[in-house]
Design an enzyme around this catalytic site. Sequence first.
Site, mmCIF file in Angstrom:
data_model
loop_
_atom_site.group_PDB
_atom_site.id
_atom_site.type_symbol
_atom_site.label_atom_id
_atom_site.label_comp_id
_atom_site.label_asym_id
_atom_site.label_seq_id
_atom_site.Cartn_x
_atom_site.Cartn_y
_atom_site.Cartn_z
ATOM 1 N N ASP A 165 6.115 5.630 -2.059
ATOM 2 C CA ASP A 165 6.948 4.965 -3.061
ATOM 3 C C ASP A 165 6.371 5.109 -4.466
ATOM 4 O O ASP A 165 5.196 4.812 -4.712
ATOM 5 C CB ASP A 165 7.093 3.484 -2.728
ATOM 6 N N ARG A 183 8.803 -9.958 1.037
ATOM 7 C CA ARG A 183 9.946 -9.086 0.745
ATOM 8 C C ARG A 183 10.809 -8.871 1.982
ATOM 9 O O ARG A 183 12.039 -8.900 1.905
ATOM 10 C CB ARG A 183 9.440 -7.745 0.203
ATOM 11 N N LYS A 193 -4.852 2.258 4.750
ATOM 12 C CA LYS A 193 -4.784 3.558 4.087
ATOM 13 C C LYS A 193 -6.162 4.217 4.011
ATOM 14 O O LYS A 193 -6.299 5.428 4.228
ATOM 15 C CB LYS A 193 -4.187 3.407 2.687
ATOM 16 N N SER A 218 1.867 5.377 3.677
ATOM 17 C CA SER A 218 2.732 4.546 2.853
ATOM 18 C C SER A 218 2.818 3.118 3.353
ATOM 19 O O SER A 218 2.888 2.873 4.564
ATOM 20 C CB SER A 218 4.143 5.159 2.830
ATOM 21 N N ASP A 224 -0.161 5.039 -6.863
ATOM 22 C CA ASP A 224 0.227 4.412 -8.136
ATOM 23 C C ASP A 224 -0.044 2.920 -8.204
ATOM 24 O O ASP A 224 -0.046 2.338 -9.288
ATOM 25 C CB ASP A 224 1.717 4.645 -8.399
ATOM 26 N N ASP A 256 0.564 8.708 -1.421
ATOM 27 C CA ASP A 256 1.446 7.563 -1.230
ATOM 28 C C ASP A 256 2.903 8.030 -1.341
ATOM 29 O O ASP A 256 3.182 9.088 -1.913
ATOM 30 C CB ASP A 256 1.106 6.534 -2.314
ATOM 31 N N GLU A 286 10.966 2.803 -5.303
ATOM 32 C CA GLU A 286 10.418 1.880 -4.323
ATOM 33 C C GLU A 286 11.516 1.661 -3.279
ATOM 34 O O GLU A 286 12.552 1.064 -3.574
ATOM 35 C CB GLU A 286 10.030 0.549 -4.981
#
Length: 284
Positions: A84, A128, A217, A172, A240, A82, A91
């Site tokens: 970020d 977001r 992913k 990602s 994470d 990954d 991030e």
Amino acid sequence: MPDNLIIVRKASGLDPDTLHTLSTALGTAPERMGGERPTLLRWQAAPQSSATFDAWAEEYGVDAANVPASLSLADFRLLAIDMDSTLVTMETLDEIADVAGLKAEVAAITEAAMRGEIRDFTESLTRRMALLQGVGEDLIERVYRERLHLSPGAEVLLAAARAAGLKTLLVSGGFTHFTDRLKEQLGFDYAFANQFDIVDGRLTGRVLGPIVDGAFKAQAVRQCCAEIGCAPSQAIAIGDGANDLGMMGVAGLSVGYHAKPVVRAQATWSVRVGGLDTVVDWLG
């Protein structure tokens, strides 16, 4: 003799008191010593729980893992990681929001998604992105130039993977503005990420194309393994947050990197304290 190793790592070195405490807990002495303050030690002992390793990290500042004695990096064919808060220390969307004066609102959604409280990554990303409507492309470039930093040990991990014959995949839920450059800079074989929708130099608040969520992913790992000619069980996946659980679930070895509790609970191993090069030492 157990075929499981407890491998403990601390970059600044393991002091004698910690060594004694861990040896007492494991009921045996370490396999080998490396000077007065060794950075890496191995015990032949029964597997320990994730909760035990959590406690060791908190109390002694160490990273520990249950590692089969015969396992090595060369047993794998693909390293998927990954971006970020894993390959890089931040991030990226949160940093763009910070430069635009919107960090609190965007970061709150990011955190909820990483903890698994917003189950649908597409929803969290859409929310977001809507907040970032109108942000100039120049701010994205500024974040890349001024704020993007690799996590400690990232280059060591990638170099070791390549030396062992693994292909490397950067996958990602972030954006190609960053992953494309990192792919070129670090020599990744594959990279997948989302794409900003930009009109007249400004974000529209939308994402172009399919969103890179957990299912995407997982499929990216399967696809790369198929191209390489290996099974997903020969992949290592490092992440994470909750969005990484898909690829971590299909990989043969999953590693949580400074991960949220929901990820640590499901990962094969977790790096709690150190850098990404911890994985190299565990597989050395």
